[in-house]
Design a protein around this motif. Structure first.
Motif, mmCIF file in Angstrom:
data_model
loop_
_atom_site.group_PDB
_atom_site.id
_atom_site.type_symbol
_atom_site.label_atom_id
_atom_site.label_comp_id
_atom_site.label_asym_id
_atom_site.label_seq_id
_atom_site.Cartn_x
_atom_site.Cartn_y
_atom_site.Cartn_z
ATOM 1 N N LYS A 138 0.800 -1.228 0.000
ATOM 2 C CA LYS A 138 0.000 0.000 0.000
ATOM 3 C C LYS A 138 0.832 1.278 0.000
ATOM 4 O O LYS A 138 0.288 2.374 0.138
ATOM 5 C CB LYS A 138 -0.951 -0.013 1.203
ATOM 6 N N GLY A 139 2.126 1.138 -0.126
ATOM 7 C CA GLY A 139 2.950 2.330 -0.214
ATOM 8 C C GLY A 139 4.372 1.943 -0.543
ATOM 9 O O GLY A 139 4.832 0.860 -0.153
ATOM 10 N N PHE A 140 5.051 2.821 -1.291
ATOM 11 C CA PHE A 140 6.438 2.528 -1.684
ATOM 12 C C PHE A 140 7.210 3.827 -1.825
ATOM 13 O O PHE A 140 6.757 4.754 -2.512
ATOM 14 C CB PHE A 140 6.451 1.767 -3.024
ATOM 15 N N ILE A 141 8.324 3.894 -1.111
ATOM 16 C CA ILE A 141 9.243 5.028 -1.283
ATOM 17 C C ILE A 141 10.479 4.462 -1.977
ATOM 18 O O ILE A 141 11.069 3.476 -1.501
ATOM 19 C CB ILE A 141 9.621 5.655 0.083
ATOM 20 N N GLN A 142 10.843 5.061 -3.081
ATOM 21 C CA GLN A 142 11.943 4.477 -3.875
ATOM 22 C C GLN A 142 13.257 4.442 -3.100
ATOM 23 O O GLN A 142 13.950 3.435 -3.087
ATOM 24 C CB GLN A 142 12.117 5.275 -5.168
ATOM 25 N N SER A 143 13.604 5.563 -2.490
ATOM 26 C CA SER A 143 14.849 5.540 -1.710
ATOM 27 C C SER A 143 14.772 6.525 -0.564
ATOM 28 O O SER A 143 14.234 7.621 -0.709
ATOM 29 C CB SER A 143 16.060 5.825 -2.594
ATOM 30 N N SER A 144 15.290 6.076 0.555
ATOM 31 C CA SER A 144 15.287 6.901 1.760
ATOM 32 C C SER A 144 16.615 6.714 2.479
ATOM 33 O O SER A 144 17.170 5.613 2.513
ATOM 34 C CB SER A 144 14.142 6.457 2.672
ATOM 35 N N LYS A 152 22.182 3.410 5.471
ATOM 36 C CA LYS A 152 21.887 2.702 4.218
ATOM 37 C C LYS A 152 20.929 3.530 3.352
ATOM 38 O O LYS A 152 20.113 4.296 3.855
ATOM 39 C CB LYS A 152 21.197 1.362 4.503
ATOM 40 N N ILE A 153 21.059 3.312 2.037
ATOM 41 C CA ILE A 153 20.055 3.851 1.112
ATOM 42 C C ILE A 153 19.073 2.703 0.874
ATOM 43 O O ILE A 153 19.474 1.638 0.385
ATOM 44 C CB ILE A 153 20.696 4.289 -0.220
ATOM 45 N N ALA A 154 17.857 2.935 1.262
ATOM 46 C CA ALA A 154 16.897 1.820 1.215
ATOM 47 C C ALA A 154 15.561 2.264 0.639
ATOM 48 O O ALA A 154 15.115 3.387 0.866
ATOM 49 C CB ALA A 154 16.686 1.262 2.620
ATOM 50 N N SER A 155 14.924 1.352 -0.082
ATOM 51 C CA SER A 155 13.520 1.544 -0.449
ATOM 52 C C SER A 155 12.680 1.233 0.785
ATOM 53 O O SER A 155 13.104 0.477 1.663
ATOM 54 C CB SER A 155 13.117 0.586 -1.565
ATOM 55 N N VAL A 156 11.481 1.799 0.821
ATOM 56 C CA VAL A 156 10.590 1.518 1.963
ATOM 57 C C VAL A 156 9.264 0.989 1.412
ATOM 58 O O VAL A 156 8.656 1.604 0.531
ATOM 59 C CB VAL A 156 10.341 2.787 2.814
ATOM 60 N N ILE A 157 8.861 -0.164 1.942
ATOM 61 C CA ILE A 157 7.635 -0.830 1.489
ATOM 62 C C ILE A 157 6.639 -0.849 2.648
ATOM 63 O O ILE A 157 6.972 -1.303 3.747
ATOM 64 C CB ILE A 157 7.966 -2.276 1.047
ATOM 65 N N ASP A 164 24.180 -0.836 -7.630
ATOM 66 C CA ASP A 164 24.800 -0.598 -6.322
ATOM 67 C C ASP A 164 24.264 0.633 -5.607
ATOM 68 O O ASP A 164 24.675 0.924 -4.482
ATOM 69 C CB ASP A 164 26.318 -0.441 -6.492
ATOM 70 N N TRP A 165 23.383 1.396 -6.264
ATOM 71 C CA TRP A 165 22.882 2.617 -5.636
ATOM 72 C C TRP A 165 21.974 2.338 -4.451
ATOM 73 O O TRP A 165 21.767 3.180 -3.597
ATOM 74 C CB TRP A 165 22.137 3.485 -6.662
ATOM 75 N N LEU A 166 21.401 1.155 -4.435
ATOM 76 C CA LEU A 166 20.454 0.820 -3.374
ATOM 77 C C LEU A 166 21.071 -0.278 -2.501
ATOM 78 O O LEU A 166 21.577 -1.271 -3.014
ATOM 79 C CB LEU A 166 19.157 0.310 -4.031
ATOM 80 N N ASP A 167 21.013 -0.089 -1.183
ATOM 81 C CA ASP A 167 21.557 -1.111 -0.274
ATOM 82 C C ASP A 167 20.529 -2.158 0.112
ATOM 83 O O ASP A 167 20.869 -3.309 0.343
ATOM 84 C CB ASP A 167 22.045 -0.448 1.030
ATOM 85 N N GLY A 168 19.276 -1.702 0.244
ATOM 86 C CA GLY A 168 18.303 -2.669 0.740
ATOM 87 C C GLY A 168 16.900 -2.119 0.753
ATOM 88 O O GLY A 168 16.615 -1.069 0.181
ATOM 89 N N ALA A 169 16.029 -2.870 1.422
ATOM 90 C CA ALA A 169 14.625 -2.458 1.551
ATOM 91 C C ALA A 169 14.201 -2.588 3.002
ATOM 92 O O ALA A 169 14.570 -3.549 3.691
ATOM 93 C CB ALA A 169 13.742 -3.331 0.669
ATOM 94 N N VAL A 170 13.413 -1.619 3.434
ATOM 95 C CA VAL A 170 12.800 -1.672 4.762
ATOM 96 C C VAL A 170 11.333 -2.036 4.559
ATOM 97 O O VAL A 170 10.640 -1.394 3.766
ATOM 98 C CB VAL A 170 12.908 -0.306 5.472
ATOM 99 N N LEU A 219 19.337 -7.801 -2.415
ATOM 100 C CA LEU A 219 19.356 -6.619 -1.554
ATOM 101 C C LEU A 219 19.160 -7.054 -0.104
ATOM 102 O O LEU A 219 18.578 -8.111 0.158
ATOM 103 C CB LEU A 219 18.217 -5.673 -1.935
ATOM 104 N N LYS A 220 19.618 -6.206 0.790
ATOM 105 C CA LYS A 220 19.429 -6.501 2.212
ATOM 106 C C LYS A 220 18.006 -6.110 2.631
ATOM 107 O O LYS A 220 17.366 -5.280 1.977
ATOM 108 C CB LYS A 220 20.435 -5.706 3.049
ATOM 109 N N VAL A 221 17.559 -6.685 3.744
ATOM 110 C CA VAL A 221 16.189 -6.416 4.213
ATOM 111 C C VAL A 221 16.185 -6.094 5.708
ATOM 112 O O VAL A 221 16.823 -6.786 6.503
ATOM 113 C CB VAL A 221 15.271 -7.645 3.957
#
Ligand code: SF4
Length: 245
Positions: free
Chosen positions: A4-10, A17-22, A63-69, A94-96
């Motif tokens: 229900k929501g996604f931030i590409q990078s935070s 870390k540079i991470a996407s948020v789900i 390599d721009w993204l480290d992982g996802a939260v 990716l890391k989680v």
């Protein structure tokens, strides 16, 4: 799975870390200071973000993204679907990190012992009594479940953070004094200043957050229990109160 929501990078959600948020829908608590009203009440009214779209985006970042939260709501409510989502992300690779309220220790254990996460963050809402948890979360919580989740996370050996949201009149000095010993030996404690606007309880929207000075007092109280103790949300402090006298 409905996302229900996604931030590409935070840069904010996972420190260092540079991470996407789900964002996953639904929660078993109703914390008075919650800002995720849209995710906990009627999430079906929110548009879903296609998983393929999210995975394609993450694959394309190299390599721009480290992982996802993965956050919510409460992600553990999604059970095996959560595990599948994690498998998809780790296959990229990716890391989680998962954020949880710790009310479902069996899922915390599954995530940790199954090697599903690289880091975990857990909110500790109140002193560990049924009454205090009910006062803050609006729900009846088995506090032994919370205690078990804390213990599992501390023993996991993984990077972890326990988060305490500070709210004048609800979670302050007395509550912090009771919560901190439960976290003894943690890697990191994060003290979060609450944000009055848009929180679930209309009464709390009128409450001024703690001042920067008070937050520093709280940080010093909590610091001995963990390797590191940080404060977030100093910018929510009322300006007048944050200026040195
Ligand atoms: S645990 Fe509390 S703050 Fe977090 S989403 Fe649920 S109700 Fe909101």
């Amino acid at each position: 799975m409905d996302i229900k929501g996604f931030i590409q990078s935070s840069l904010l959600e996972w420190e260092g870390k540079i991470a996407s948020v789900i964002f996953l829908p639904g929660c078993n608590l109703r914390c008075r200071y919650c800002h995720a009203r849209h995710l906990i009440y009627h999430p079906e009214r929110l548009e879903s973000v296609p998983l393929d779209q999210i995975l394609d985006y993450m694959r394309g970042q190299g390599d721009w993204l480290d992982g996802a939260v993965i956050t919510g709501g409460e992600p553990s409510l999604h059970g095996s679907e959560l595990l599948e989502l994690i498998r998809d992300i780790r296959a990229i690779p990716l890391k989680v990190m998962v954020e949880t309220n710790g009310t479902r220790p069996e899922w915390v254990e599954r995530l940790l012992s199954g090697g599903f996460v690289d880091a975990i963050a857990m909110d500790v809402k109140a002193p560990l009594t049924r009454e205090d948890y009910a006062r803050v979360t609006g729900a009846i919580v088995n506090v032994e479940d919370i205690r078990r989740s804390i213990r599992l996370i501390k023993q996991s050996g993984l990077p972890h953070e326990f988060r305490i949201t500070l709210v004048p009149g609800l979670v302050g000095r007395d509550e912090l004094k009771q919560i901190v010993p439960e976290l003894e030996g943690a890697r990191q404690i994060a003290l979060q200043n609450f944000k009055p606007d848009l929180c679930l309880s209309p009464a709390l929207r009128q409450v001024a957050p703690y001042s920067v000075d008070q937050l520093e007092v709280f940080r010093r109280m909590a610091a001995p229990a963990a390797d590191r103790c940080v404060v977030r949300g100093r910018d929510h402090a009322p300006l007048a109160a944050s200026r040195p006298a």
